[in-house]
Design a protein around this motif. Structure first.
Motif, PDB file in Angstrom:
ATOM      1  N   GLU A   1      19.718  31.162  17.064  1.00 14.42           N
ATOM      2  CA  GLU A   1      19.335  32.560  16.938  1.00 14.42           C
ATOM      3  C   GLU A   1      17.987  32.748  17.630  1.00 14.42           C
ATOM      4  O   GLU A   1      17.164  31.832  17.659  1.00 14.42           O
ATOM      5  CB  GLU A   1      19.234  32.973  15.471  1.00 14.42           C
ATOM      6  CG  GLU A   1      20.551  32.924  14.732  1.00 14.42           C
ATOM      7  CD  GLU A   1      20.422  33.376  13.289  1.00 14.42           C
ATOM      8  OE1 GLU A   1      19.279  33.687  12.858  1.00 14.42           O
ATOM      9  OE2 GLU A   1      21.446  33.428  12.578  1.00 14.42           O
TER      10      GLU A   1
ATOM     11  N   ASN B   1      14.786  38.835  20.379  1.00 12.99           N
ATOM     12  CA  ASN B   1      14.512  39.425  21.694  1.00 12.99           C
ATOM     13  C   ASN B   1      13.929  40.807  21.469  1.00 12.99           C
ATOM     14  O   ASN B   1      14.363  41.524  20.563  1.00 12.99           O
ATOM     15  CB  ASN B   1      15.808  39.552  22.506  1.00 12.99           C
ATOM     16  CG  ASN B   1      16.189  38.274  23.218  1.00 12.99           C
ATOM     17  OD1 ASN B   1      15.621  37.236  22.972  1.00 12.99           O
ATOM     18  ND2 ASN B   1      17.165  38.365  24.096  1.00 12.99           N
TER      19      ASN B   1
ATOM     20  N   VAL C   1      19.418  37.909  18.357  1.00 14.95           N
ATOM     21  CA  VAL C   1      20.589  37.532  19.136  1.00 14.95           C
ATOM     22  C   VAL C   1      21.157  36.244  18.552  1.00 14.95           C
ATOM     23  O   VAL C   1      20.414  35.282  18.321  1.00 14.95           O
ATOM     24  CB  VAL C   1      20.255  37.327  20.630  1.00 14.95           C
ATOM     25  CG1 VAL C   1      21.518  36.984  21.420  1.00 14.95           C
ATOM     26  CG2 VAL C   1      19.593  38.567  21.206  1.00 14.95           C
TER      27      VAL C   1
ATOM     28  N   ILE D   1      28.466  35.424  21.609  1.00 16.33           N
ATOM     29  CA  ILE D   1      27.153  36.061  21.476  1.00 16.33           C
ATOM     30  C   ILE D   1      27.296  37.333  20.657  1.00 16.33           C
ATOM     31  O   ILE D   1      28.324  38.023  20.735  1.00 16.33           O
ATOM     32  CB  ILE D   1      26.536  36.362  22.867  1.00 16.33           C
ATOM     33  CG1 ILE D   1      25.057  36.744  22.729  1.00 16.33           C
ATOM     34  CG2 ILE D   1      27.316  37.422  23.625  1.00 16.33           C
ATOM     35  CD1 ILE D   1      24.310  36.744  24.060  1.00 16.33           C
TER      36      ILE D   1
ATOM     37  N   SER E   1      24.763  40.696  18.852  1.00 19.33           N
ATOM     38  CA  SER E   1      23.466  41.328  18.636  1.00 19.33           C
ATOM     39  C   SER E   1      23.664  42.800  18.321  1.00 19.33           C
ATOM     40  O   SER E   1      24.698  43.382  18.680  1.00 19.33           O
ATOM     41  CB  SER E   1      22.573  41.185  19.881  1.00 19.33           C
ATOM     42  OG  SER E   1      21.358  41.884  19.709  1.00 19.33           O
TER      43      SER E   1
ATOM     44  N   GLU F   1      23.866  42.671  24.326  1.00 19.89           N
ATOM     45  CA  GLU F   1      23.549  41.488  25.132  1.00 19.89           C
ATOM     46  C   GLU F   1      24.822  40.831  25.656  1.00 19.89           C
ATOM     47  O   GLU F   1      24.793  39.702  26.134  1.00 19.89           O
ATOM     48  CB  GLU F   1      22.778  40.477  24.269  1.00 19.89           C
ATOM     49  CG  GLU F   1      21.449  40.956  23.730  1.00 19.89           C
ATOM     50  CD  GLU F   1      20.305  40.690  24.681  1.00 19.89           C
ATOM     51  OE1 GLU F   1      20.556  40.109  25.758  1.00 19.89           O
ATOM     52  OE2 GLU F   1      19.169  41.062  24.353  1.00 19.89           O
TER      53      GLU F   1
END
Length: 440
Positions: free
Chosen positions: A353, A356, A369, A387, A389, A393
């Motif tokens: 993790e 960002n 993220v 992925i 978020s 992303e």
């Protein structure tokens, strides 16, 4: 001849128009082709129009003949002919071809259980979209059961929840979207489901539909109990539309048309693309059915490039896909824990993790993220990734898709030059971070 006007069929027509402009196209579909290809209202007013922007006269002048409401019922490769039922006249008509591209797609899986004929049971892939819209707008439709926790089922659940319906999801897997995401990411979605009071019932099979005196569905029976249902949406997968072919060309044991990497069938003049076929899946180096519009369109371009001579094969796919529901953006590519187990592939993974972007340096809000990387334990070859978020992303998954196709290793990803700019990115991209963790 093109049979089918969904993503695969349309891309085929567009590719032939672009690369073989003098070729005559006979294009058939069971539905109205103009509706299927989203025929532009501004047709005839565009310079160098695409196929769906052409007027009737422009289609004819470009050697494109549309045949709507024609259902293919017989294939005769020896005489290069296909027989259709014309649903406007109820007549049968036979047409010849030099090259045939089959893009007949798939139909929804009909659950072979008692009561599947009752009213109030619909499937998004089976022409019941109108029934769905009507049913969910009714005030009397309070309890909705969604069978299937994949992309279609979860998207429908998201919509139904926003409309104030009581939603129950029934799935044979233990988690929603288990085919696409591992538990670290599906746990986030499960929390959202709980917050929205959406009931997820996993590891469960439906055994029967129950109806009232009017033959309207009222409940479903499962091996984990009975659940009330004013409406049922079935999103339990699809089956290829290949029964009409009657083994005139090779069909595999799963009902899909057998093709090579040039989209060519067992007959040299017949090509097949889209959901009625399987496609080379690079992480396992096997043929799989991966029902994505992007795959169908790639196959279409490959078929057209190789119509005359086999020169440019499809280099395979990774099954890359993504979605946004419940305020989360996520994407995946290649293998995960579940799909690796199903394919008896030994796999390792790391989960990381990252916040960002760098606090104090960015005008963008800080966000978490989540990223999981999968790789072969011996060769360290990259096999997959996921992925997620609250900020989009998902495009980062494209880098891993290319890495799988190019057989990159974790070592190469750890050192990969992924761009950095203060205020825009973290110093270390999360893909670098995951690879370094794997090496450590």
């Amino acid at each position: 001849m093109i049979i089918g006007a969904s993503h695969a069929g349309y891309e085929t027509a567009e590719a032939i128009h672009e690369t073989l402009p003098t070729a005559k196209i006979d294009w058939f579909d069971l539905a109205a082709i103009q509706e299927s290809i989203n025929w532009s209202k501004q047709r005839g007013e565009v310079t160098n129009p695409t196929v769906n922007q052409m007027s009737d006269q422009e289609l004819i002048s470009n050697n494109i003949q549309l045949h709507s409401n024609f259902e293919a019922i017989n294939l005769d490769p020896n005489n290069h002919q296909v027989t259709f039922k014309n649903h406007q006249s109820d007549d049968t008509e036979t047409f010849g071809y030099d090259k045939l591209i089959i893009a007949t797609g798939s139909h929804a899986t009909i659950l072979p259980i008692p009561g599947n004929h009752f009213s109030g049971i619909a499937n998004l892939r089976h022409g019941h979209q109108h029934d769905l819209k009507v049913a969910i707008k009714k005030e009397t439709t309070k309890n909705v059961v969604v069978i299937g926790g994949g992309y279609i089922g979860m998207m429908a659940t998201n919509l139904l929840s926003q409309m104030g319906k009581n939603v129950t999801i029934i799935d044979t897997n233990s988690r929603p979207l288990a085919t696409y995401l591992d538990s670290e990411l599906t746990d986030v979605l499960s929390t959202h489901l709980q917050e929205k009071k959406i009931n997820f019932i996993g590891d469960t099979k439906v055994s029967a539909f129950i109806a009232d005196d009017n033959q309207q569905v009222s409940a479903i029976e499962t091996d984990h109990g009975t659940f009330p249902a004013d409406f049922v949406l079935v999103a339990a997968g699809t089956q290829p539309n290949t029964a009409w072919i009657n083994n005139a060309i090779k069909i595999n044991s799963r009902g899909f048309i057998s093709t090579d990497n040039y989209s060519k069938t067992s007959d040299a003049d017949i090509f097949a693309i889209g959901d009625s076929t399987e496609i080379l899946y690079n992480p396992t180096n096997t043929k799989l059915n991966i029902s994505l519009a992007s795959n169908a369109e790639r196959q279409a371009r490959v078929a057209v490039r190789n119509l005359v001579e086999a020169t440019t094969p499809l280099h395979g796919v990774q099954g890359s896909s993504g979605l946004s529901i419940f305020g989360e953006y996520f994407a995946s590519t290649g293998l995960n824990t579940l799909t690796a187990q199903k394919n008896s592939i030994d796999i390792k993974s790391v989960y990381v993790e990252q916040s960002n972007i760098m606090p104090g340096f960015s005008r963008e809000p800080e966000h978490k993220v989540r990223f999981k990387l999968f790789y072969a334990p011996d060769s360290m070859t990259i096999l997959g990734a996921e992925i997620m978020s609250a900020v989009n992303e998902t495009q980062q998954i494209n880098a891993i898709s290319i890495a799988i196709q190019m057989k990159m290793t974790v070592n190469q990803l750890a050192d990969a030059d992924l761009f950095f700019q203060p205020g825009l990115t973290n110093l270390w991209n999360i893909m670098n971070v995951a690879a370094i963790k794997a090496l450590n």
